[in-house]
Design an enzyme around this catalytic site. Structure first.
Site, short mmCIF file in Angstrom:
data_model
loop_
_atom_site.label_atom_id
_atom_site.label_comp_id
_atom_site.label_asym_id
_atom_site.label_seq_id
_atom_site.Cartn_x
_atom_site.Cartn_y
_atom_site.Cartn_z
N TYR A 1 0.84 -0.88 -0.49
CA TYR A 1 -0.54 -0.13 -0.09
C TYR A 1 1.15 0.76 0.17
O TYR A 1 2.05 1.60 0.41
CB TYR A 1 -0.53 -0.01 1.10
CG TYR A 1 -1.63 1.05 1.28
CD1 TYR A 1 -2.31 1.98 0.49
CD2 TYR A 1 -1.21 2.53 2.55
CE1 TYR A 1 -2.62 2.98 1.08
CE2 TYR A 1 -1.93 3.77 2.72
CZ TYR A 1 -2.48 3.76 1.83
OH TYR A 1 -2.78 5.16 1.71
N GLY B 1 -4.76 6.08 0.58
CA GLY B 1 -6.75 6.17 1.03
C GLY B 1 -7.39 5.21 -0.24
O GLY B 1 -6.83 3.69 -0.26
N HIS C 1 -0.51 17.05 -1.05
CA HIS C 1 -0.89 17.71 0.21
C HIS C 1 -0.14 18.96 0.79
O HIS C 1 -1.35 19.61 2.05
CB HIS C 1 -0.79 16.56 1.08
CG HIS C 1 -1.58 15.28 1.43
ND1 HIS C 1 -2.79 15.68 2.25
CD2 HIS C 1 -1.22 14.03 1.19
CE1 HIS C 1 -3.14 14.45 2.35
NE2 HIS C 1 -2.71 13.48 1.53
N ASN D 1 2.63 9.92 6.60
CA ASN D 1 1.63 9.30 8.17
C ASN D 1 1.79 9.11 8.88
O ASN D 1 2.27 8.12 9.46
CB ASN D 1 1.06 7.63 7.02
CG ASN D 1 0.36 7.22 7.24
OD1 ASN D 1 0.19 6.10 6.59
ND2 ASN D 1 -1.03 7.25 7.35
N ARG E 1 -9.09 28.15 50.22
CA ARG E 1 -8.67 26.56 50.82
C ARG E 1 -8.61 25.05 50.13
O ARG E 1 -8.27 24.36 50.08
CB ARG E 1 -10.16 26.28 51.51
CG ARG E 1 -10.23 25.28 52.64
CD ARG E 1 -11.17 25.67 53.60
NE ARG E 1 -12.51 26.18 53.69
CZ ARG E 1 -13.97 25.60 53.70
NH1 ARG E 1 -13.70 24.72 54.09
NH2 ARG E 1 -14.09 26.94 53.15
#
Length: 528
Positions: free
Chosen positions: A74, A81, A104, A216, A299
Site C-alpha cells: 500500500y 487512501g 497535500h 503518515n 482552601r
C-alpha cells in the site's frame, strides 16, 4: 560534498547548543528531551550502534526486494487512501512520493512557531528511527540536518484530522527534504532548495514509501503534546505559588494545607500541590485570621491543582508511548519478512490526553480568576484597598488599580473554559469514507495550546496582582513576615513590573510575564 549519503554530523553554521546531544535510535526518549530540542538547548545525533543502523538499512533493503518480487505494498505501488485498489505501474513508483507531498500542500491557518516545528520534526525522526518504516538511514540523517541547522519548514497549523496521521502538516517537512516550498533559515525565509545549497547539500530524492513514512504519522500532535505537557506542568507549580501568595495577601490560614489533611485523602497530586504551598508558607504564623475557613478558591486550591498534577502522570505515559512508537502505515519488519497494514497512525491517545489536559488547565485559569476576584474586592479582601490601588489617599478617587486587569482575566478565563469542548468526539468521515473514523488529535493538541496561552495570560495578571496585594498588606501590617520563597519571587516580579501606585498601562508588563510563563521560566524551583 553533495552526496546525499554523506555523514549527518557536520554542524557548521548551526546554533551552538548549551547541553549534550540527544541520541536518536535504539532508545526511548522523553518529553523533556523533545522540549530541549524544541527550545534549541540540545542538538540531535543518530545512534552509532551498528546493530541499530544495520536494522534500518535492512528495512529499506527488504522493501526494495519485496517490490522487485512483484509484491503489492500500500502507498508504494498502489494509490493512497481509498485509491488503494489502484495499481501504480512500475515506471511511476518512484514518482509517487512526490505526488503525495505535493497534493497535500494545502495547509491553512497560522504557521507553527520555531519551537513547535522543531518538536514536530524531532517526534517524526524518533518514530522513523524505531526501525519499522522501511526508510533509509540517509532520510534520518537529513531530518537530523533540518533540526541541527534549524532549517524550519513553514508548517500551517490547520488541515489534519489526526488519522491517517498528520498528513497535510507533515507534507511540509517532506517538501523541505526534497527542496520544495519555503523554510525559515538563519532568520529569514528561503526556498528549501536554496537552504540546502547554502549547506552544501542536494535535496533528498525520496525512495518508495519514504514520502508516506514521513507524512503518515502522529508527529504534529505528539510534538505539540510534549510542549503542552511542559507548559501545563509549570502552570501547576505557579498556581500553587500564587495560592500561597494569595493566602498571605488575604491574611488567610496556612492550616488549610496541613499534611494530615492530604494523608487522609491520598491523591498524590493534591498532596504534592499542598506540600508546595506549605513550603512557600513555612514560618507563617497561623493566627485566628479573619475567617475560620478561607473561601474555596484558597482552601481547596490543592484539590483543583491536584487534578492536573495527577492527570499529567497518565498523560506523560500516553504521550511518551506515542513518541516512542512506529506510527505510520504500512509497517515493515525485515526480521520476519512481513509487511503489516494497520492503523497505527490513529492519534486517539493523544487526542484524549489533550482533551483532558485542556480541561485541567482551564480549571487552573478559573481557580486563579476566582482568587483574583477576592483580592480586588474590598468586601472580601480583608482590609486591602479597592482594586488593589496603591494610590495615595489624596488621589485614590481617580485611581483604579487592577480593575481592568481583573476584567481581562475574566475574559481570558471564559475563553479558555469555552474551548474545553473535547475535539476527539467530533470525528468526521472523510476521503471517500475510507477515513471514516478519525481521531482529531491535532485539533485537540492545538486547542490545548490555546487554552494554555489563555491560562498563562491569567497567571501573568494574577502574578502582578498578588505581588501588589502582598505589598499593600505589608503597608496595613508593617510587622508582616513574608516567607523567603515568596519574598524572592516578589522581588523577581517587581524588578520587571514595579509597584503600581498610579494607574498605568500594564500590557507590556503582562506580555513579558506571559512569555516567561510560557517558557516555563518564571519559577526556578531548582534555585530555591
Amino acid at each position: 560534498m553533495n552526496d546525499q549519503n554523506e555523514s549527518p554530523n557536520r554542524l557548521t553554521d548551526a546554533r551552538p547548543f548549551q547541553e549534550e546531544v540527544v541520541i536518536i535510535g535504539g532508545r526511548q526518549i522523553t518529553i523533556e528531551e523533545i522540549v530541549s530540542i524544541a527550545l534549541m538547548k540540545r542538538s540531535v545525533a543518530l545512534s552509532s550502534n551498528s546493530a541499530w543502523r544495520a536494522r534500518i538499512e535492512r528495512g529499506a533493503a527488504f522493501l526494495r526486494a519485496h517490490l522487485e518480487q512483484g509484491r503489492t505494498v500500500y502507498g508504494v505501488n498502489t494509490g493512497y487512501g481509498d485509491a488503494c485498489i489502484v495499481d501504480v505501474p512500475d515506471d511511476l513508483v518512484t514518482a509517487l512520493p512526490l505526488q503525495l507531498l505535493r497534493y497535500h500542500g494545502c495547509g491553512m491557518g497560522e504557521h507553527l512557531s520555531d519551537a513547535q516545528t522543531l518538536a514536530v520534526m524531532a517526534a517524526r525522526l524518533n518514530s522513523l528511527a524505531y526501525g519499522f518504516s522501511g526508510v533509509r538511514t540517509v532520510l534520518l540523517e537529513r531530518l537530523t540536518d533540518l533540526i541541527n541547522h534549524q532549517v524550519l519548514p513553514r508548517i500551517p497549523s490547520e488541515g489534519s484530522v489526526g488519522a491517517s496521521g498528520d498528513l497535510t502538516p507533515l507534507s511540509y517537512v517532506a517538501a523541505a527534504l526534497v527542496g520544495e516550498r519555503q523554510v525559515k533559515f538563519r532568520g529569514s525565509l528561503h526556498e528549501a532548495c536554496d537552504a540546502w545549497k547554502i549547506l552544501g547539500r542536494s535535496p533528498l530524492e525520496l525512495a518508495p514509501k519514504e514520502g508516506l513514512a514521513l507524512m503518515n504519522g502522529t508527529a504534529m500532535m505528539t510534538g505539540l503534546a510534549c510542549l503542552a505537557f511542559a507548559r501545563a506542568t509549570h502552570l501547576t507549580r505557579l498556581a500553587s505559588r500564587l495560592t500561597a501568595l494569595s493566602t498571605v495577601a488575604l491574611d488567610g490560614r496556612a492550616a488549610h494545607f496541613d499534611a494530615l489533611l492530604f494523608e487522609v485523602k491520598p491523591h498524590l497530586g493534591q498532596a504534592e500541590a499542598a506540600a508546595w504551598i506549605r513550603a512557600d508558607l513555612a514560618g507563617r504564623e497561623d493566627t485566628a485570621g479573619h475567617r475560620l475557613q478561607d473561601r474555596y478558591s484558597i482552601r481547596c486550591a490543592p484539590h483543583v491543582i491536584g487534578v492536573a498534577r495527577d492527570a499529567l502522570s497518565w498523560i506523560r505515559r500516553d504521550v511518551e508511548n506515542e513518541l516512542n512508537s512506529a506510527n505510520d502505515n504500512p509497517l515493515i519488519d525485515p526480521d520476519t519478512g512481513r509487511v503489516l497494514h494497520g492503523g497505527n497512525f490513529y492519534g486517539g491517545h493523544i487526542a484524549f490526553a489533550m482533551d483532558a489536559l485542556k480541561v485541567a488547565v482551564a480549571n487552573l485559569a478559573d481557580l486563579m480568576d476566582r482568587q483574583m476576584a477576592l483580592l480586588v474586592d474590598d468586601k472580601f479582601n480583608n482590609g486591602l484597598p479597592r482594586n488593589l490601588s496603591g494610590a495615595s489617599a489624596a488621589r485614590a478617587s481617580i485611581n483604579h488599580g487592577f480593575k481592568a486587569v481583573q476584567i481581562s482575566m475574566s475574559a481570558w478565563t471564559a475563553e479558555a473554559l469555552k474551548l474545553t469542548m473535547p475535539a476527539s468526539v467530533f470525528s468526521r468521515s472523510t476521503e471517500s469514507h475510507n477515513q471514516d473514523k478519525v481521531s482529531m488529535g491535532t485539533i485537540a493538541a492545538r486547542d490545548c495550546i490555546r487554552v494554555l496561552e489563555l491560562t498563562e495570560q491569567v497567571a501573568a495578571g494574577h502574578t502582578l496582582a498578588t505581588v501588589q496585594a502582598v505589598r499593600l498588606r505589608m503597608r496595613v501590617n508593617d510587622s508582616l513576615i513574608v516567607p523567603k520563597p515568596l519574598n524572592a519571587f516578589m522581588t523577581n516580579v517587581t524588578a520587571q513590573s514595579p509597584y503600581v501606585d498610579e494607574d498605568r498601562a500594564l500590557e507590556s508588563d503582562l506580555r513579558v510575564l506571559t512569555a516567561q510563563i510560557a517558557a516555563c521560566a518564571l519559577i526556578d524551583v531548582e534555585a530555591e
